[in-house]
Motif scaffolding. Sequence first.
Motif, PDB file in Angstrom:
ATOM      1  N   SER A   2     -22.178   9.827  26.181  1.00  0.00           N
ATOM      2  CA  SER A   2     -23.471   9.533  25.571  1.00  0.00           C
ATOM      3  C   SER A   2     -23.654  10.195  24.207  1.00  0.00           C
ATOM      4  O   SER A   2     -24.567   9.838  23.482  1.00  0.00           O
ATOM      5  CB  SER A   2     -24.593   9.983  26.505  1.00  0.00           C
ATOM      6  N   ASP A   4     -21.580  11.808  20.582  1.00  0.00           N
ATOM      7  CA  ASP A   4     -20.328  12.006  19.854  1.00  0.00           C
ATOM      8  C   ASP A   4     -19.796  13.395  20.201  1.00  0.00           C
ATOM      9  O   ASP A   4     -20.559  14.316  20.486  1.00  0.00           O
ATOM     10  CB  ASP A   4     -20.567  11.927  18.345  1.00  0.00           C
ATOM     11  N   ALA A  76     -19.239   8.086  20.464  1.00  0.00           N
ATOM     12  CA  ALA A  76     -19.815   7.630  21.722  1.00  0.00           C
ATOM     13  C   ALA A  76     -20.065   6.127  21.721  1.00  0.00           C
ATOM     14  O   ALA A  76     -19.842   5.456  22.717  1.00  0.00           O
ATOM     15  CB  ALA A  76     -21.118   8.377  22.000  1.00  0.00           C
ATOM     16  N   GLU A  77     -20.529   5.601  20.620  1.00  0.00           N
ATOM     17  CA  GLU A  77     -20.874   4.181  20.531  1.00  0.00           C
ATOM     18  C   GLU A  77     -20.973   3.799  19.064  1.00  0.00           C
ATOM     19  O   GLU A  77     -20.964   4.648  18.179  1.00  0.00           O
ATOM     20  CB  GLU A  77     -22.195   3.904  21.239  1.00  0.00           C
ATOM     21  N   ASN A  78     -21.066   2.505  18.827  1.00  0.00           N
ATOM     22  CA  ASN A  78     -21.243   1.980  17.467  1.00  0.00           C
ATOM     23  C   ASN A  78     -20.249   2.573  16.477  1.00  0.00           C
ATOM     24  O   ASN A  78     -20.622   3.051  15.411  1.00  0.00           O
ATOM     25  CB  ASN A  78     -22.670   2.219  16.971  1.00  0.00           C
ATOM     26  N   ARG A  90     -12.808   5.361  20.568  1.00  0.00           N
ATOM     27  CA  ARG A  90     -12.831   5.259  19.104  1.00  0.00           C
ATOM     28  C   ARG A  90     -13.035   6.652  18.523  1.00  0.00           C
ATOM     29  O   ARG A  90     -13.853   7.430  19.021  1.00  0.00           O
ATOM     30  CB  ARG A  90     -13.962   4.324  18.654  1.00  0.00           C
ATOM     31  N   ARG A 105     -24.819   9.464  11.132  1.00  0.00           N
ATOM     32  CA  ARG A 105     -25.162   9.313  12.544  1.00  0.00           C
ATOM     33  C   ARG A 105     -26.103  10.392  13.075  1.00  0.00           C
ATOM     34  O   ARG A 105     -26.808  10.168  14.056  1.00  0.00           O
ATOM     35  CB  ARG A 105     -23.883   9.311  13.380  1.00  0.00           C
TER      36      ARG A 105
END
Length: 113
Positions: A2, A4, A76-78, A90, A105
């Motif tokens: 959830s 980075d 974590a995302e995007n 990633r 971010r």
Amino acid sequence: MSHDKLYLIEPGFSDPNKPGVSFVCPYCNAIEGLLASFPDLAGKIKVERVAFPRPRASVIAAVGEEHQSLPVLVLAENAPADAEHWNGVRFVNKTDRILELLAERHGFPRLHN
């Protein structure tokens, strides 16, 4: 994941070939300075400091054996298009790009050139 997660080399490590001398990773230390300067923002990401010697087990588990050079930011995302990937994870391992992503971010100040 959830948040980075940032992997850094623990500052103050030693080199068996140079006993009695303490070292820092210059790339990790640039990020350490930013984290220390803005502790409220640093709380937005997970940070793991790992020992200098390889193999670095937690880094290998996160991004693979071939990507043990630090620093590395696991996203974590995007993830941006320029992020590398390993086993569905990633990540970015270039210091300048990590600093840019921390600004984009997580609200850290940007570097002034």
